[in-house]
Design a protein around this motif. Structure first.
Motif, PDB file in Angstrom:
ATOM      1  N   VAL A 331      33.933 105.689 -39.000  1.00  0.00           N
ATOM      2  CA  VAL A 331      34.239 106.683 -40.028  1.00  0.00           C
ATOM      3  C   VAL A 331      33.179 107.763 -39.847  1.00  0.00           C
ATOM      4  CG1 VAL A 331      34.438 107.116 -42.512  1.00  0.00           C
ATOM      5  CG2 VAL A 331      35.037 104.868 -41.573  1.00  0.00           C
ATOM      6  N   ALA A 332      33.601 108.950 -39.449  1.00  0.00           N
ATOM      7  CA  ALA A 332      32.613 109.980 -39.145  1.00  0.00           C
ATOM      8  C   ALA A 332      33.048 111.326 -39.697  1.00  0.00           C
ATOM      9  CB  ALA A 332      32.424 110.087 -37.629  1.00  0.00           C
ATOM     10  N   GLY A 333      32.080 112.172 -39.965  1.00  0.00           N
ATOM     11  CA  GLY A 333      32.426 113.521 -40.415  1.00  0.00           C
ATOM     12  C   GLY A 333      31.208 114.230 -40.949  1.00  0.00           C
ATOM     13  N   ARG A 334      31.220 115.517 -40.827  1.00  0.00           N
ATOM     14  CA  ARG A 334      30.097 116.337 -41.283  1.00  0.00           C
ATOM     15  C   ARG A 334      29.914 116.259 -42.789  1.00  0.00           C
ATOM     16  NH1 ARG A 334      29.223 120.179 -36.939  1.00  0.00           N
ATOM     17  NH2 ARG A 334      28.932 118.656 -35.283  1.00  0.00           N
ATOM     18  N   GLY A 335      30.990 116.005 -43.475  1.00  0.00           N
ATOM     19  CA  GLY A 335      30.936 116.052 -44.934  1.00  0.00           C
ATOM     20  C   GLY A 335      30.434 114.763 -45.579  1.00  0.00           C
ATOM     21  N   MET A 336      29.988 113.803 -44.765  1.00  0.00           N
ATOM     22  CA  MET A 336      29.560 112.519 -45.336  1.00  0.00           C
ATOM     23  C   MET A 336      28.104 112.524 -45.765  1.00  0.00           C
ATOM     24  SD  MET A 336      31.369 109.937 -42.645  1.00  0.00           S
ATOM     25  CE  MET A 336      30.366 108.529 -43.065  1.00  0.00           C
ATOM     26  N   MET A 337      27.325 113.458 -45.199  1.00  0.00           N
ATOM     27  CA  MET A 337      25.885 113.435 -45.414  1.00  0.00           C
ATOM     28  C   MET A 337      25.564 113.569 -46.895  1.00  0.00           C
ATOM     29  SD  MET A 337      23.112 115.617 -43.320  1.00  0.00           S
ATOM     30  CE  MET A 337      23.494 117.139 -44.139  1.00  0.00           C
ATOM     31  N   GLY A 338      24.751 112.683 -47.384  1.00  0.00           N
ATOM     32  CA  GLY A 338      24.289 112.773 -48.762  1.00  0.00           C
ATOM     33  C   GLY A 338      25.345 112.468 -49.807  1.00  0.00           C
ATOM     34  N   VAL A 339      26.525 112.060 -49.390  1.00  0.00           N
ATOM     35  CA  VAL A 339      27.557 111.723 -50.375  1.00  0.00           C
ATOM     36  C   VAL A 339      27.501 110.219 -50.645  1.00  0.00           C
ATOM     37  CG1 VAL A 339      30.029 111.761 -50.891  1.00  0.00           C
ATOM     38  CG2 VAL A 339      29.019 113.560 -49.472  1.00  0.00           C
ATOM     39  N   PRO A 340      27.150 109.806 -51.850  1.00  0.00           N
ATOM     40  CA  PRO A 340      27.078 108.370 -52.104  1.00  0.00           C
ATOM     41  C   PRO A 340      28.479 107.767 -52.157  1.00  0.00           C
ATOM     42  CG  PRO A 340      26.156 109.650 -53.944  1.00  0.00           C
ATOM     43  CD  PRO A 340      26.891 110.600 -53.067  1.00  0.00           C
ATOM     44  N   GLY A 341      28.553 106.515 -51.862  1.00  0.00           N
ATOM     45  CA  GLY A 341      29.814 105.808 -52.072  1.00  0.00           C
ATOM     46  C   GLY A 341      30.732 105.717 -50.869  1.00  0.00           C
ATOM     47  N   ILE A 342      30.386 106.447 -49.783  1.00  0.00           N
ATOM     48  CA  ILE A 342      31.282 106.370 -48.616  1.00  0.00           C
ATOM     49  C   ILE A 342      31.267 104.948 -48.027  1.00  0.00           C
ATOM     50  CG2 ILE A 342      31.728 107.214 -46.270  1.00  0.00           C
ATOM     51  CD1 ILE A 342      32.179 109.509 -47.995  1.00  0.00           C
ATOM     52  N   ALA A 343      30.066 104.394 -47.897  1.00  0.00           N
ATOM     53  CA  ALA A 343      29.967 103.039 -47.326  1.00  0.00           C
ATOM     54  C   ALA A 343      30.683 102.044 -48.232  1.00  0.00           C
ATOM     55  CB  ALA A 343      28.511 102.638 -47.132  1.00  0.00           C
ATOM     56  N   ALA A 344      30.443 102.165 -49.537  1.00  0.00           N
ATOM     57  CA  ALA A 344      31.082 101.234 -50.467  1.00  0.00           C
ATOM     58  C   ALA A 344      32.593 101.319 -50.363  1.00  0.00           C
ATOM     59  CB  ALA A 344      30.631 101.526 -51.895  1.00  0.00           C
ATOM     60  N   ARG A 345      33.105 102.534 -50.321  1.00  0.00           N
ATOM     61  CA  ARG A 345      34.571 102.680 -50.249  1.00  0.00           C
ATOM     62  C   ARG A 345      35.086 102.165 -48.901  1.00  0.00           C
ATOM     63  NH1 ARG A 345      35.318 108.744 -51.486  1.00  0.00           N
ATOM     64  NH2 ARG A 345      37.533 108.331 -51.134  1.00  0.00           N
ATOM     65  N   THR A 346      34.319 102.419 -47.860  1.00  0.00           N
ATOM     66  CA  THR A 346      34.734 101.936 -46.534  1.00  0.00           C
ATOM     67  C   THR A 346      34.885 100.416 -46.547  1.00  0.00           C
ATOM     68  OG1 THR A 346      33.578 103.754 -45.443  1.00  0.00           O
ATOM     69  CG2 THR A 346      34.076 101.813 -44.089  1.00  0.00           C
ATOM     70  N   PHE A 347      33.844  99.737 -47.029  1.00  0.00           N
ATOM     71  CA  PHE A 347      33.881  98.273 -46.898  1.00  0.00           C
ATOM     72  C   PHE A 347      34.752  97.612 -47.968  1.00  0.00           C
ATOM     73  CE2 PHE A 347      30.242  99.510 -44.314  1.00  0.00           C
ATOM     74  CZ  PHE A 347      30.751  99.038 -43.111  1.00  0.00           C
ATOM     75  N   THR A 348      34.963  98.312 -49.072  1.00  0.00           N
ATOM     76  CA  THR A 348      35.942  97.801 -50.034  1.00  0.00           C
ATOM     77  C   THR A 348      37.327  97.815 -49.387  1.00  0.00           C
ATOM     78  OG1 THR A 348      34.604  98.702 -51.811  1.00  0.00           O
ATOM     79  CG2 THR A 348      36.849  98.068 -52.382  1.00  0.00           C
ATOM     80  N   ALA A 349      37.597  98.902 -48.691  1.00  0.00           N
ATOM     81  CA  ALA A 349      38.902  99.004 -48.014  1.00  0.00           C
ATOM     82  C   ALA A 349      39.045  97.902 -46.958  1.00  0.00           C
ATOM     83  CB  ALA A 349      39.045 100.381 -47.360  1.00  0.00           C
ATOM     84  N   VAL A 350      37.976  97.664 -46.212  1.00  0.00           N
ATOM     85  CA  VAL A 350      38.024  96.645 -45.160  1.00  0.00           C
ATOM     86  C   VAL A 350      38.221  95.255 -45.778  1.00  0.00           C
ATOM     87  CG1 VAL A 350      36.734  95.548 -43.291  1.00  0.00           C
ATOM     88  CG2 VAL A 350      36.556  98.019 -43.637  1.00  0.00           C
ATOM     89  N   ALA A 351      37.469  94.996 -46.846  1.00  0.00           N
ATOM     90  CA  ALA A 351      37.571  93.685 -47.495  1.00  0.00           C
ATOM     91  C   ALA A 351      38.975  93.475 -48.036  1.00  0.00           C
ATOM     92  CB  ALA A 351      36.542  93.576 -48.620  1.00  0.00           C
ATOM     93  N   GLY A 352      39.579  94.540 -48.558  1.00  0.00           N
ATOM     94  CA  GLY A 352      40.939  94.452 -49.094  1.00  0.00           C
ATOM     95  C   GLY A 352      41.931  94.010 -48.035  1.00  0.00           C
ATOM     96  N   GLN A 353      41.590  94.209 -46.774  1.00  0.00           N
ATOM     97  CA  GLN A 353      42.473  93.790 -45.673  1.00  0.00           C
ATOM     98  C   GLN A 353      42.090  92.410 -45.143  1.00  0.00           C
ATOM     99  OE1 GLN A 353      45.198  95.648 -44.729  1.00  0.00           O
ATOM    100  NE2 GLN A 353      44.547  96.655 -46.617  1.00  0.00           N
ATOM    101  N   ASP A 354      41.147  91.764 -45.819  1.00  0.00           N
ATOM    102  CA  ASP A 354      40.727  90.423 -45.393  1.00  0.00           C
ATOM    103  C   ASP A 354      40.166  90.404 -43.977  1.00  0.00           C
ATOM    104  OD1 ASP A 354      40.676  88.406 -47.141  1.00  0.00           O
ATOM    105  OD2 ASP A 354      42.823  87.958 -47.016  1.00  0.00           O
ATOM    106  N   ALA A 355      39.559  91.501 -43.582  1.00  0.00           N
ATOM    107  CA  ALA A 355      39.018  91.558 -42.221  1.00  0.00           C
ATOM    108  C   ALA A 355      37.542  91.182 -42.271  1.00  0.00           C
ATOM    109  CB  ALA A 355      39.195  92.954 -41.637  1.00  0.00           C
ATOM    110  N   ASN A 356      37.125  90.436 -41.280  1.00  0.00           N
ATOM    111  CA  ASN A 356      35.743  89.989 -41.199  1.00  0.00           C
ATOM    112  C   ASN A 356      34.943  91.027 -40.416  1.00  0.00           C
ATOM    113  OD1 ASN A 356      33.531  88.300 -41.309  1.00  0.00           O
ATOM    114  ND2 ASN A 356      34.165  87.137 -39.507  1.00  0.00           N
ATOM    115  N   VAL A 357      33.869  91.546 -41.001  1.00  0.00           N
ATOM    116  CA  VAL A 357      33.053  92.549 -40.307  1.00  0.00           C
ATOM    117  C   VAL A 357      31.923  91.833 -39.573  1.00  0.00           C
ATOM    118  CG1 VAL A 357      31.578  94.558 -40.600  1.00  0.00           C
ATOM    119  CG2 VAL A 357      33.596  94.266 -42.044  1.00  0.00           C
TER     120      VAL A 357
END
Ligand code: ASP
Ligand code: MG
Length: 474
Positions: A331-357
């Motif tokens: 997950v990449a992009g210039r607009g991610m810097m300093g924005v809280p919650g991107i990681a949380a939303r990323t891994f919530t989405a992954v967990a919702g798919q029952d995928a093991n990281v």
């Protein structure tokens, strides 16, 4: 007191069981208090489970065929190992009765058209219940006072039938009550691995490969001095010998290192298996039934100085392991810097798919987060992330979700890496010198593991280069 656990290949046939008998006889000369735990013969648990599953679908031939195989293999072994005819007859009728029970259970499953976890637990545990009486008789045949004990009398578990967890307090009481008197009178209990029972006595099993767990549970309940896992390899190796011909067995590992290696797919002890021993600081040895004079690997709470000294202060990296069939998602992009919650939303989405990281990495520029998941989960994970970040993608704060397939993780494991500078540098120059491209890197703050994501095609070469760079072959 020693607990000796023998795996499926170690009890595969009369020849292997004969080897087991010699190992037990030999240990008995130095250690009078032994408990033996056994798996089913190799392939038997699969045979039982497949037949039961087929029966649930109405297929009655599978269990009838399995019945003949079970009788053949167990009768053959008993005949070769037990010379007293009365004993042999008794044993064969125990085998026949168990196999009839198997057939009756499968018949019931076929009639019901359904295999419950409870039924599965009873059926899948029959392999150990078939084998342990034969091993006990084989030991008696060599003059050793062995007594068959069903672990249903020792390990009290919850009612998660097919993958039960032990209730340690009740288990400790039951195990000590049953086994200590046997041990006191000089007997060698021969216990079924894998199986347990609820407090009401309903049969359960501890999950696939659960015999190691049985041994650790009994070792902990009895405050054993050591739990020995007898298998068909020379302990835990520095790397997969099919990749690195100089791979060699490690004399010692810590619980933590063994857990890291297991997590990354090495054929070692499952971390769950070790827990009862870790709680009581009981060492676990991994030994080779077919090379019994080799000392194998000892897994301990803390590295001993002797072993560290012998290696010139202790090697920082002890072993390498590879895990294949992975995909890197970014997950990449210039607009991610300093924005809280991107990681949380990323891994919530992954967990919702029952995928093991398996691995996560984010650079401090915060412009990308990448992580590794099993190949099979990649598509659904990427799709979910695209939905989660739809508006960010539209606003171009996040680029598309990038998916890179054919990835492997190579992990270097060793507690000596902690606080030792220069390990990562050596690792990267080992690869850099040979032009192997590292796609992503992760090191936890425990510093006992450095993980590298690489292209699958580079995996074997990378393992060989790192193995050589750290002189793991000795
Ligand atoms: N026989 C059981 C299995 O195959 C348990 C074991 O071998 O550890 O899963
Ligand atoms: Mg097994």
């Amino acid at each position: 007191m020693q607990v000796l656990k023998f795996g499926g290949t170690s009890v595969n046939d009369a020849a292997a069981i004969g080897q087991v008998v010699s190992i037990v006889a030999d240990q008995r000369t130095s250690d009078p208090r032994l408990v033996v735990v056994t798996s089913a013969m190799r392939g038997v648990t699969d045979l039982l489970i497949d037949a039961a599953r087929a029966a649930a679908k109405g297929d009655r031939t599978r269990y009838r065929d399995a019945r003949l195989i079970l009788i053949g293999r167990h009768h053959d072994a008993a005949e070769a190992l037990v010379h007293d005819l009365d004993e042999l007859n008794r044993l064969q009728s125990v085998t026949d009765e168990r196999v009839r029970e198997f057939e009756r259970l499968c018949m019931a499953v076929a009639i019901l058209g359904e295999l419950t976890d409870r039924g599965l637990a009873v059926i899948s545990g029959l392999g150990e219940r078939l084998l342990a009486p034969i091993l006990a008789a084989a030991l008696r045949d060599r003059g050793l006072p062995a007594a068959f004990v069903d672990a249903g009398e020792l390990i009290v578990s919850d009612d998660n039938f097919a993958s039960a967890a032990p209730l340690m307090d009740a288990t400790r009481t039951a195990t000590r009550g049953r086994l200590l008197p046997l041990l006191d009178q000089g007997d060698i209990p021969v216990v079924t691995g894998f199986v347990a029972a609820t407090a009401d006595g309903a049969p359960t099993v501890l999950g696939r490969g659960g015999s190691d767990y049985s041994a650790a549970i009994l070792g902990a309940a009895l405050d054993a001095d050591e739990v020995q896992i007898w298998t068909d390899v020379d302990g835990v190796l520095t790397a997969d010998p099919r990749i690195v011909s100089e791979a060699r067995s490690l004399p010692e590992l810590t619980y933590g290192e063994a857990a890291e290696l297991a997590y990354f797919g090495a054929k070692v002890l499952h971390p769950k298996t070790m827990l009862p021993c870790i709680d009581r600081g009981i060492p676990i040895s991994v030994r080779n039934t077919f090379n019994p004079t080799f000392p194998g690997t000892r897994v301990v709470a803390q590295a001993t100085n002797g072993v560290a000294a012998q290696r010139g202060g202790g090697p920082a990296v002890k072993a390498l392991t590879v895990i294949r069939g992975l995909t890197l998602v970014t997950v990449a992009g210039r607009g991610m810097m300093g924005v809280p919650g991107i990681a949380a939303r990323t891994f919530t989405a992954v967990a919702g798919q029952d995928a093991n990281v398996l691995m996560i990495s984010q650079a401090s520029s915060e412009q990308s987060i990448c992580f590794v998941v099993p190949e099979g989960d990649a598509t659904k994970v990427a799709r979910e992330l695209e939905a989660t970040f739809a508006s960010e993608i539209r606003q171009r704060a996040i680029d598309r979700i990038a998916v890179e397939r054919n990835i492997v993780i190579v992990a270097a494991v060793g507690e000596g890496m902690k606080g030792t500078p220069g390990i990562a540098a050596r690792l990267f120059s080992a690869l850099g010198d040979k032009n192997v491209n590292v796609i992503a890197v992760a090191q936890g703050s425990s510093e006992t593991n450095i993980s590298l994501a690489l292209a699958a095609a580079d995996a074997d070469a990378a393992v060989r280069y790192i193995h050589a760079a750290f002189n793991l072959g000795g």
